[in-house]
Design an enzyme around this catalytic site. Sequence first.
Site: not given
Length: 489
Positions: A44, A144, A174, A178, A212, A231, A236, A335
């Site tokens: 942009r 997503k 994604h 893998k 994570e 999320d 996933h 997380k």
Amino acid sequence: MKKFDLILFGGTGDLSMRKLLPAMYRAFAQKSIDPASRIFVCCRKKQDYETLNQTIKTSLEKYLEKSELTDAQWQAFEKILRPVLIDIASDHQGWTDLKQELDKAKHDLRIFYLAIMPSLYASCCEKLAKYELRNASSRLIVEKPLGYDFDSAEAINQSISEYFTEEQIYRIDHYLGKEAVQNLLALRFSNFLFESLWDSKSIDHVQITITETVGLEGRGEFYDSTGAMRDMVQNHLLQLLCLVAMEPPSRLSAEEVRNEKIKVLKSLKPIKASELKNTCVRGQYVSGQIDDVKVPGYLDELENISSNTETYVAIKANIANWRWAGVPFYLRTGKRLNKRNAEIVIQFKQVTHNIYEENQFKLQPNRMVIQLQPEEKILLYLMTKDLGANESEIMPIALHLDYKHSTSSVKPSAYQRLILDAVEGNSTLFIHRDEAKAAWSWVDPIIKQWQSDSDTPEFYKAGSTGPNAAKKIFENAEHSWFELEKHEV
Ligand code: BG6
């Protein structure tokens, strides 16, 4: 190798810089991209060619292995990059300029990648149509999260379907790109040994974990309105569950594979409000320490004193079908946990009678561990006699398939694999609209119940293994979360 134009909306955003452009560079360096292809990096903010290229180069330096980025390769890659100034929300000259550039190509395969807010998808597609940028062979890749619940996801799907057919739409997850995930399919469907044991008669339970160490990574606003359930679980984790649980497709075609996955999603037993407390646990991290570094809590990172958004989820799911009835699937993700890890653990049943019992040797069940990250490996734990020891001294030993040692070259990244699949028109590893619908149908009632509950997520310390309550979801006192390093033999 097909020549193509990749038009990257959100070209200077976080996803493009961290994942998409490094994936394209790697594909180019590995000669999987024809040098006559082009990558249009849409942004942009007006910036000259040199500035944009320098930004891209800096991020490649950050996200690729040192040995991958050479001056010669970069100079060749730079030649296929085209900066484009586009404001998706408005009509302006940029669209016409882009069309003119695209029309100069001798090929007509156009891949539009929407690495932008889903709220902009409809207006972006509308502009692609209005300025005649798409053609019959064009493909649209969407990222997503597609919406925040069933209705909003369907509204987005509906709006993009006015401009692209379902065959042209590639919904990316994604995790499906893998390598180890694809190996799971190979393992299941090309080995008689496992497939004949793959059901409730032989399998006791399944655990799927994605943990994570990272926190919000500058995505606070997005994450706080999303949470771990939308999320990670809705996409996933449920996709991994599908690959473990689906029936063998009759062929490895997109249609057959997706049909089998949809059947699994539709067989997921809805979790009733009365069962929620014992089957779904949500948590939120408070400050703690990861690898000896102090890290702030979720609310501090967010700079907001109150939020009930979950950064951790553990769920016991059940699949109500002939193959899986009575086999719990335990899912967890979070997380700021103690380590980055993604793995699937298949725990087999115990032998029916322990002949070693008299010698006080407790048998451990056989387990297959499919680790996706940080390393890709498959471990199969078998009970065996300790060499040289007493005949009744038995212990678990892992048969170890380590891809690190069995492959020599740099592996393609998940995004690299998936974008090249889209170029080839192979949608096997992408999500069909009906899969997304079925996944939301299962997840929505849980989120709605949480929203109406007075309970809040349980706190867990950053750097820990998650909230204590996550241990409560096991229906069998013998079950517990599998911790790989304790079992490495
Ligand atoms: C993304 C989520 O889809 O997956 C992120 O939005 C998460 O929150 C990421 O960090 C994890 O992916 P990977 O490949 O790093 O495990």
